[in-house]
Design an enzyme around this catalytic site. Structure first.
Site, short mmCIF file in Angstrom:
data_model
loop_
_atom_site.label_atom_id
_atom_site.label_comp_id
_atom_site.label_asym_id
_atom_site.label_seq_id
_atom_site.Cartn_x
_atom_site.Cartn_y
_atom_site.Cartn_z
N HIS A 72 0.84 -1.19 0.00
CA HIS A 72 0.00 0.00 0.00
C HIS A 72 0.88 1.24 0.00
O HIS A 72 1.81 1.36 0.78
CB HIS A 72 -0.89 0.02 1.24
CG HIS A 72 -1.62 1.31 1.40
ND1 HIS A 72 -2.68 1.66 0.59
CD2 HIS A 72 -1.44 2.34 2.25
CE1 HIS A 72 -3.11 2.86 0.95
NE2 HIS A 72 -2.39 3.28 1.96
N ASP A 104 -1.33 4.51 -5.15
CA ASP A 104 -2.77 4.26 -5.17
C ASP A 104 -3.51 5.41 -5.84
O ASP A 104 -4.45 5.21 -6.61
CB ASP A 104 -3.32 4.06 -3.76
CG ASP A 104 -2.91 2.72 -3.16
OD1 ASP A 104 -2.33 1.90 -3.88
OD2 ASP A 104 -3.18 2.51 -1.96
#
Length: 102
Positions: A14, A19
């Site tokens: 992540h 993202d």
């Protein structure tokens, strides 16, 4: 990413920046072939931008990908869980209108 063929192969962990970039690519794919964000302030009230969008949308077939039966069922289960946790006050469900008396 899979539905719109957006490459997310670089996403091992992540990361907010990665993202955000992937999300931007998905958004651009969902807006029918738009190539970039137009963040500048329009000087003509947006008429030119609307004309360009209308022309582009007339030329580009925007893919409409409908949810599968499994996805719809999973969505309903998620809404059920939200409603249960919120003691019946689920804002994500459209209330059913009462029948109109004749």
């Amino acid at each position: 990413c899979k539905r719109y063929s957006v490459d997310n192969s670089g996403r091992d962990l992540h990361g907010a920046l990665l993202d955000a970039r992937i999300l931007a690519d998905v958004y651009l794919a969902m807006t029918g072939g738009q190539g970039a964000f137009a963040l500048g302030a329009p000087t003509d009230g947006g008429a030119a931008a609307r004309a360009v969008r209308a022309q582009r949308h007339a030329e580009v077939a925007i893919p409409v990908i409908r949810a599968s039966d499994e996805e719809l069922a999973a969505h309903e289960r998620a809404l059920d869980a939200i409603a249960k946790a919120a003691k019946g006050k689920c804002l994500f469900r459209t209330p059913v209108a009462a029948p109109v008396a004749k």
